[in-house]
Design an enzyme around this catalytic site. Structure first.
Site, PDB file in Angstrom:
ATOM      1  N   PRO A   1     -15.463  -2.187  34.454  1.00 22.03           N
ATOM      2  CA  PRO A   1     -15.209  -3.577  34.095  1.00 22.03           C
ATOM      3  C   PRO A   1     -14.581  -4.415  35.194  1.00 22.03           C
ATOM      4  O   PRO A   1     -13.726  -3.946  35.943  1.00 22.03           O
ATOM      5  CB  PRO A   1     -14.266  -3.475  32.894  1.00 22.03           C
ATOM      6  CG  PRO A   1     -13.731  -2.092  32.915  1.00 22.03           C
ATOM      7  CD  PRO A   1     -14.774  -1.248  33.565  1.00 22.03           C
ATOM      8  N   ASN A   2     -15.028  -5.647  35.239  1.00 27.56           N
ATOM      9  CA  ASN A   2     -14.497  -6.710  36.109  1.00 27.56           C
ATOM     10  C   ASN A   2     -14.887  -6.570  37.574  1.00 27.56           C
ATOM     11  O   ASN A   2     -14.628  -7.459  38.380  1.00 27.56           O
ATOM     12  CB  ASN A   2     -12.964  -6.828  35.978  1.00 27.56           C
ATOM     13  CG  ASN A   2     -12.549  -7.149  34.557  1.00 27.56           C
ATOM     14  OD1 ASN A   2     -13.059  -8.095  33.980  1.00 27.56           O
ATOM     15  ND2 ASN A   2     -11.656  -6.367  33.980  1.00 27.56           N
TER      16      ASN A   2
ATOM     17  N   ARG B   1     -12.348 -12.351  42.549  1.00 32.86           N
ATOM     18  CA  ARG B   1     -11.284 -11.819  41.696  1.00 32.86           C
ATOM     19  C   ARG B   1     -10.104 -11.354  42.542  1.00 32.86           C
ATOM     20  O   ARG B   1     -10.285 -10.469  43.396  1.00 32.86           O
ATOM     21  CB  ARG B   1     -11.860 -10.627  40.932  1.00 32.86           C
ATOM     22  CG  ARG B   1     -10.846  -9.826  40.169  1.00 32.86           C
ATOM     23  CD  ARG B   1     -11.416  -8.485  39.726  1.00 32.86           C
ATOM     24  NE  ARG B   1     -10.433  -7.768  38.932  1.00 32.86           N
ATOM     25  CZ  ARG B   1     -10.474  -6.469  38.695  1.00 32.86           C
ATOM     26  NH1 ARG B   1     -11.450  -5.735  39.176  1.00 32.86           N
ATOM     27  NH2 ARG B   1      -9.521  -5.892  37.984  1.00 32.86           N
TER      28      ARG B   1
ATOM     29  N   TYR C   1      -8.214  -7.361  46.176  1.00 31.72           N
ATOM     30  CA  TYR C   1      -9.520  -6.705  46.279  1.00 31.72           C
ATOM     31  C   TYR C   1     -10.395  -7.206  47.432  1.00 31.72           C
ATOM     32  O   TYR C   1     -11.469  -6.661  47.663  1.00 31.72           O
ATOM     33  CB  TYR C   1     -10.284  -6.867  44.959  1.00 31.72           C
ATOM     34  CG  TYR C   1      -9.566  -6.228  43.783  1.00 31.72           C
ATOM     35  CD1 TYR C   1      -9.340  -4.851  43.748  1.00 31.72           C
ATOM     36  CD2 TYR C   1      -9.098  -6.989  42.719  1.00 31.72           C
ATOM     37  CE1 TYR C   1      -8.674  -4.261  42.681  1.00 31.72           C
ATOM     38  CE2 TYR C   1      -8.426  -6.411  41.647  1.00 31.72           C
ATOM     39  CZ  TYR C   1      -8.216  -5.043  41.641  1.00 31.72           C
ATOM     40  OH  TYR C   1      -7.559  -4.460  40.599  1.00 31.72           O
TER      41      TYR C   1
ATOM     42  N   ASN D   1     -16.052   4.217  40.000  1.00 33.93           N
ATOM     43  CA  ASN D   1     -14.875   3.341  39.942  1.00 33.93           C
ATOM     44  C   ASN D   1     -14.757   2.871  38.502  1.00 33.93           C
ATOM     45  O   ASN D   1     -15.459   1.929  38.095  1.00 33.93           O
ATOM     46  CB  ASN D   1     -15.005   2.151  40.891  1.00 33.93           C
ATOM     47  CG  ASN D   1     -13.719   1.307  40.890  1.00 33.93           C
ATOM     48  OD1 ASN D   1     -12.852   1.484  40.029  1.00 33.93           O
ATOM     49  ND2 ASN D   1     -13.596   0.411  41.847  1.00 33.93           N
TER      50      ASN D   1
ATOM     51  N   ALA E   1     -10.161  -0.563  35.088  1.00 36.91           N
ATOM     52  CA  ALA E   1      -8.959  -0.319  34.282  1.00 36.91           C
ATOM     53  C   ALA E   1      -9.095   0.899  33.362  1.00 36.91           C
ATOM     54  O   ALA E   1      -8.083   1.483  32.955  1.00 36.91           O
ATOM     55  CB  ALA E   1      -8.631  -1.561  33.465  1.00 36.91           C
TER      56      ALA E   1
ATOM     57  N   ARG F   1       0.793   0.037  43.272  1.00 35.46           N
ATOM     58  CA  ARG F   1       0.759  -1.169  42.444  1.00 35.46           C
ATOM     59  C   ARG F   1       1.655  -0.996  41.211  1.00 35.46           C
ATOM     60  O   ARG F   1       2.660  -0.302  41.283  1.00 35.46           O
ATOM     61  CB  ARG F   1      -0.707  -1.475  42.085  1.00 35.46           C
ATOM     62  CG  ARG F   1      -1.569  -1.733  43.335  1.00 35.46           C
ATOM     63  CD  ARG F   1      -2.997  -2.070  42.972  1.00 35.46           C
ATOM     64  NE  ARG F   1      -3.067  -3.310  42.207  1.00 35.46           N
ATOM     65  CZ  ARG F   1      -4.144  -3.711  41.536  1.00 35.46           C
ATOM     66  NH1 ARG F   1      -5.233  -2.957  41.560  1.00 35.46           N
ATOM     67  NH2 ARG F   1      -4.140  -4.843  40.861  1.00 35.46           N
TER      68      ARG F   1
HETATM   69  C1  DQA Z   1      -9.513  -0.709  40.561  1.00 35.45           C
HETATM   70  C2  DQA Z   1      -8.042  -0.484  40.216  1.00 35.45           C
HETATM   71  C3  DQA Z   1      -7.810  -0.634  38.719  1.00 35.45           C
HETATM   72  O1  DQA Z   1      -6.424  -0.463  38.421  1.00 35.45           O
HETATM   73  C4  DQA Z   1      -8.233  -2.013  38.256  1.00 35.45           C
HETATM   74  O2  DQA Z   1      -8.091  -2.116  36.859  1.00 35.45           O
HETATM   75  C5  DQA Z   1      -9.604  -2.366  38.691  1.00 35.45           C
HETATM   76  C6  DQA Z   1     -10.006  -2.056  40.055  1.00 35.45           C
HETATM   77  C7  DQA Z   1      -9.762  -0.685  42.097  1.00 35.45           C
HETATM   78  O3  DQA Z   1     -10.912  -0.494  42.507  1.00 35.45           O
HETATM   79  O4  DQA Z   1      -8.819  -0.871  42.881  1.00 35.45           O
HETATM   80  O5  DQA Z   1     -10.368  -2.990  37.959  1.00 35.45           O
HETATM   81  O6  DQA Z   1     -10.294   0.320  39.983  1.00 35.45           O
END
Ligand code: DQA
Length: 153
Positions: A11-12, A19, A24, A75, A78, A108
């Site tokens: 996700p995301n 983002r 990132y 990956n 979250a 983090r």
């Molecule tokens: C992530 C790290 C996760 O904590 C976060 O929720 C992401 C991206 C990363 O690639 O650094 O969505 O997986």
């Protein structure tokens, strides 16, 4: 035979490029996909690259990967931090899996420092930005090499 790998993004990650660019970076997921596919080719592997925002889709993809791919790069976004269902799927399919993160999840928030997926993976690469994916592809090539180097034995 040409080895096949799949890179599964959770996700995301489709929002990469815009983002939280301080965390990132500005590289888009499409740009990462192109570099990953090229690097895999250079190392003698075919790579597929996908993204989904849905936990069940990640699980379905893992199930479908059996017999189709030799290794998974994942990956989980979250979901890394709490999806026992994805962890169980990784374990169930018995394919080598490399967990990858752009950010250094140890550096983090506390809730990110724990991965429930990592214990069922071959290893985790975290903190190198988009280059984490390139490192994961290189790790995949080393793991799948027919003639493994002395350094591993
Ligand atoms: C992530 C790290 C996760 O904590 C976060 O929720 C992401 C991206 C990363 O690639 O650094 O969505 O997986």
């Amino acid at each position: 035979m040409q080895k096949r790998i799949i890179v599964i993004n959770g996700p995301n990650l489709n929002l990469l490029g815009t983002r939280e660019t301080d965390v990132y970076g500005t590289v888009t997921l499409g740009e990462i996909a192109a570099v990953v596919i090229d690097e895999a080719q250079r190392l003698g592997m075919d790579a597929d690259f996908i993204q989904t925002n849905h936990e069940g889709d990640i699980i379905d993809k893992l199930h479908e990967s059996r017999g189709k791919y030799d290794l998974v790069i994942l990956n989980p976004g979250a979901y890394t931090h709490y999806s026992i269902a994805i962890r169980d799927a990784v374990k169930a399919v018995q394919l080598p899996c490399i967990e990858v993160h752009l950010s250094n999840i140890q550096a983090r928030e506390d809730f990110r420092s724990r991965s429930v997926i990592a214990p069922v993976c071959a290893g985790q690469i975290s903190g190198f930005g988009a280059n984490s994916y390139i490192l994961a592809v290189r790790a995949a090539a080393l793991m799948l090499a027919e003639n493994k180097g002395d350094i591993e034995s």
